[in-house]
Design a protein around this motif. Structure first.
Motif, mmCIF file in Angstrom:
data_model
loop_
_atom_site.group_PDB
_atom_site.id
_atom_site.type_symbol
_atom_site.label_atom_id
_atom_site.label_comp_id
_atom_site.label_asym_id
_atom_site.label_seq_id
_atom_site.Cartn_x
_atom_site.Cartn_y
_atom_site.Cartn_z
ATOM 1 N N TRP A 1 0.843 -1.206 0.000
ATOM 2 C CA TRP A 1 0.000 0.000 0.000
ATOM 3 C C TRP A 1 0.874 1.250 0.000
ATOM 4 O O TRP A 1 0.673 2.164 -0.803
ATOM 5 N N ASP A 2 1.878 1.249 0.876
ATOM 6 C CA ASP A 2 2.762 2.414 0.946
ATOM 7 C C ASP A 2 3.524 2.594 -0.357
ATOM 8 O O ASP A 2 3.703 3.711 -0.835
ATOM 9 N N TRP B 1 2.634 1.712 -3.457
ATOM 10 C CA TRP B 1 1.792 2.269 -4.528
ATOM 11 C C TRP B 1 1.341 3.682 -4.206
ATOM 12 O O TRP B 1 1.224 4.522 -5.096
ATOM 13 N N HIS B 2 1.104 3.920 -2.926
ATOM 14 C CA HIS B 2 0.722 5.269 -2.516
ATOM 15 C C HIS B 2 1.811 6.262 -2.906
ATOM 16 O O HIS B 2 1.548 7.292 -3.526
ATOM 17 N N LEU C 1 2.275 6.350 -6.894
ATOM 18 C CA LEU C 1 1.227 6.990 -7.685
ATOM 19 C C LEU C 1 0.953 8.428 -7.260
ATOM 20 O O LEU C 1 0.259 9.161 -7.953
ATOM 21 N N SER D 1 -5.346 13.646 -6.976
ATOM 22 C CA SER D 1 -5.403 13.596 -5.518
ATOM 23 C C SER D 1 -4.945 12.211 -5.109
ATOM 24 O O SER D 1 -5.018 11.273 -5.899
ATOM 25 N N GLU D 2 -4.491 12.066 -3.893
ATOM 26 C CA GLU D 2 -3.847 10.813 -3.511
ATOM 27 C C GLU D 2 -4.750 9.611 -3.694
ATOM 28 O O GLU D 2 -4.384 8.619 -4.301
ATOM 29 N N LEU D 3 -5.962 9.708 -3.150
ATOM 30 C CA LEU D 3 -6.875 8.579 -3.269
ATOM 31 C C LEU D 3 -7.378 8.437 -4.705
ATOM 32 O O LEU D 3 -7.479 7.337 -5.242
ATOM 33 N N MET E 1 -4.992 6.561 -6.849
ATOM 34 C CA MET E 1 -5.067 5.117 -6.599
ATOM 35 C C MET E 1 -6.288 4.542 -7.302
ATOM 36 O O MET E 1 -6.220 3.517 -7.970
ATOM 37 N N GLU E 2 -7.428 5.232 -7.134
ATOM 38 C CA GLU E 2 -8.678 4.731 -7.712
ATOM 39 C C GLU E 2 -8.596 4.660 -9.230
ATOM 40 O O GLU E 2 -9.041 3.695 -9.833
ATOM 41 N N HIS F 1 -5.916 4.321 -11.150
ATOM 42 C CA HIS F 1 -5.051 3.252 -11.641
ATOM 43 C C HIS F 1 -5.639 1.872 -11.310
ATOM 44 O O HIS F 1 -5.434 0.923 -12.059
#
Lengths: 267, 154
Positions: A147-148, A150-151, A154, A190-192, A195-196, A198
């Motif tokens: 998670w970290d 990819w966070h 991305l 935006s960060e989330l 992620m969404e 990709h």
């Protein structure tokens, strides 16, 4: 390469095709896509290690379709692209002439798509070694580390959607990311939201990715977004034993099912 | 973590699991009250984005449940869903979204007891895992939130 040029010239002279999509020499040692429309231009066609772009992306563009009957210089990922686009009714079977380039760099003259299917049965492209290693490295992390990873990876994404534009499978006229009622994914970076976006892209390409890697190459920030779609190809191969774009007769993995699909997690 | 009350979102199909959950109630079986049930026509209708949105909105756990294979009201919705969840779970794992928090199950209209068991066991597991901050936190830290709070002018 000479046989490719000769064939291109002959196709244009006989008016069998109106335009050949191929690779041309660009400036500063780069190559770019070229649209060859006269026999005299055929010698501009090149093919070498630098020619990695998936030219299949142009087949669904209206301005290219208008050029008339098309031929395309097709390394293996492009061949697979042509077959998927045919199954998905984006191009008509045998309508686009395929000037194949085999895995060994040899020119292959295909008369119909059935010949491509035959060739691909034992000449399918694999993920490059360095990408395989990266995928293995990420897979070996713990969930939190992934998670970290990819966070952080991305986070810099500016949502330019170059990955989408470079991908021949992302041909939707209106992408889900542009839908605003409801708004699935925030428009701005935006960060989330990154992620969404990709995550969604990887899901939509699961079972359709031809492994050309153009999404990753096109990223202006050098984010390895192709690892997500490559991983999805591996998952699809492991679970359903299918590879995208090897035939024009079978639907892509997620648009079909088998009554005996195996899973271990549904209670 | 004993004072932690998890929020669990359940995406269930109208024909089997929703009726099954109804049966749990009419049979007076007690089960964990942490679950918020959302009724769908079919598991085939449950878009994977909805699951991500649930986590975004603060869900700590998710249940997705529908008809057993071969029992789908629309013949093949659950078969399609099954393929999608196989891929989805793998992608969640690869991107580091905690797939342990998502329970997939088949619960028929006659399985009131199984529904109670699914909800209870999921709740227990989520309590054990603790609140799921990782996912929703990054949206709280993100640009939109700053925008909404008015700290960014625009």
């Amino acid at each position: 390469m000479d046989s490719l040029r000769r064939k291109a010239q002959q196709l244009l002279e006989s008016k069998e095709v109106d335009c050949i999509i191929g690779y041309n020499e660009g400036s500063s040692g780069n190559v770019h896509a070229g649209f060859i429309t006269t026999p005299g231009q055929a010698e501009k066609l090149i093919f070498d290690d630098r020619c990695k772009q998936n030219l299949g992306v142009y087949l669904t563009k209206h301005e290219v379709m208008r050029l008339g009957k098309l031929a395309i210089v097709a390394p293996v990922p492009v061949m697979r692209t042509v077959l998927i686009l045919t199954y998905e009714c984006q191009i008509v079977e045998n309508s686009v002439k395929v000037l194949g380039i085999g895995l060994d760099g040899q020119f292959l003259d295909f008369n119909e798509y059935a010949d491509i299917e035959k060739y691909l049965t034992d000449h399918c492209n694999e993920h490059p070694e360095e990408d395989k290693k990266l995928i293995e490295k990420i897979s070996a992390m713990s969930v939190e580390e992934r998670w970290d990873f990819w966070h952080e990876t991305l986070k810099p994404c500016i949502k330019c959607f170059a990955c989408r534009q470079a991908c021949p499978m992302c041909y939707c006229v209106r992408c889900q990311v542009e839908c605003n009622q409801p708004q699935w994914i925030p428009v701005q970076s935006s960060e989330l939201g990154n992620m969404e976006w990709h995550f969604m892209r990887a899901m939509h390409l699961a079972g359709r990715c031809t492994g050309c890697g153009d999404c990753g190459r096109s990223c202006p920030l050098g984010i390895p977004v192709h690892l997500l779609t490559f991983k999805m190809s591996d998952v699809v191969l492991d679970n359903f034993n299918t590879k995208a774009g090897l035939t024009i007769k079978e639907p892509s993995t997620l648009s079909t099912y088998k009554a005996n699909d195996k899973e271990t997690f549904i209670r | 973590m004993s004072d932690f009350t998890p929020k669990i979102t359940a995406f269930v199909c109208n024909w089997c699991t929703y009726a099954g959950a109804d049966l749990t109630g009419t049979s007076r079986m007690k089960y964990s009250a942490n679950v918020k049930i959302i009724r769908f026509p079919c598991t085939g209708r449950v878009d994977f984005m909805l699951l991500l949105k649930a986590f975004d909105n603060g869900a700590d756990g998710i249940i997705v449940s529908g008809c057993h294979p071969n029992d789908c009201h629309y013949t093949s919705g659950n078969f399609h869903a099954r393929r999608r969840w196989i891929v989805f779970r793998n992608l969640c794992d690869f991107m580091g979204i905690d797939s342990r928090r998502i329970t997939f199950s088949w619960v028929s209209a006659a399985e009131g007891g199984k529904w109670a068991e699914i909800v209870n066991s999921t709740t227990e597991k989520v309590i054990e895992l603790g609140p799921y901050k990782r996912y929703s936190q990054i949206s709280k830290d993100g640009f939109i939130n700053e925008f909404e709070k008015g700290t960014i002018n625009g």
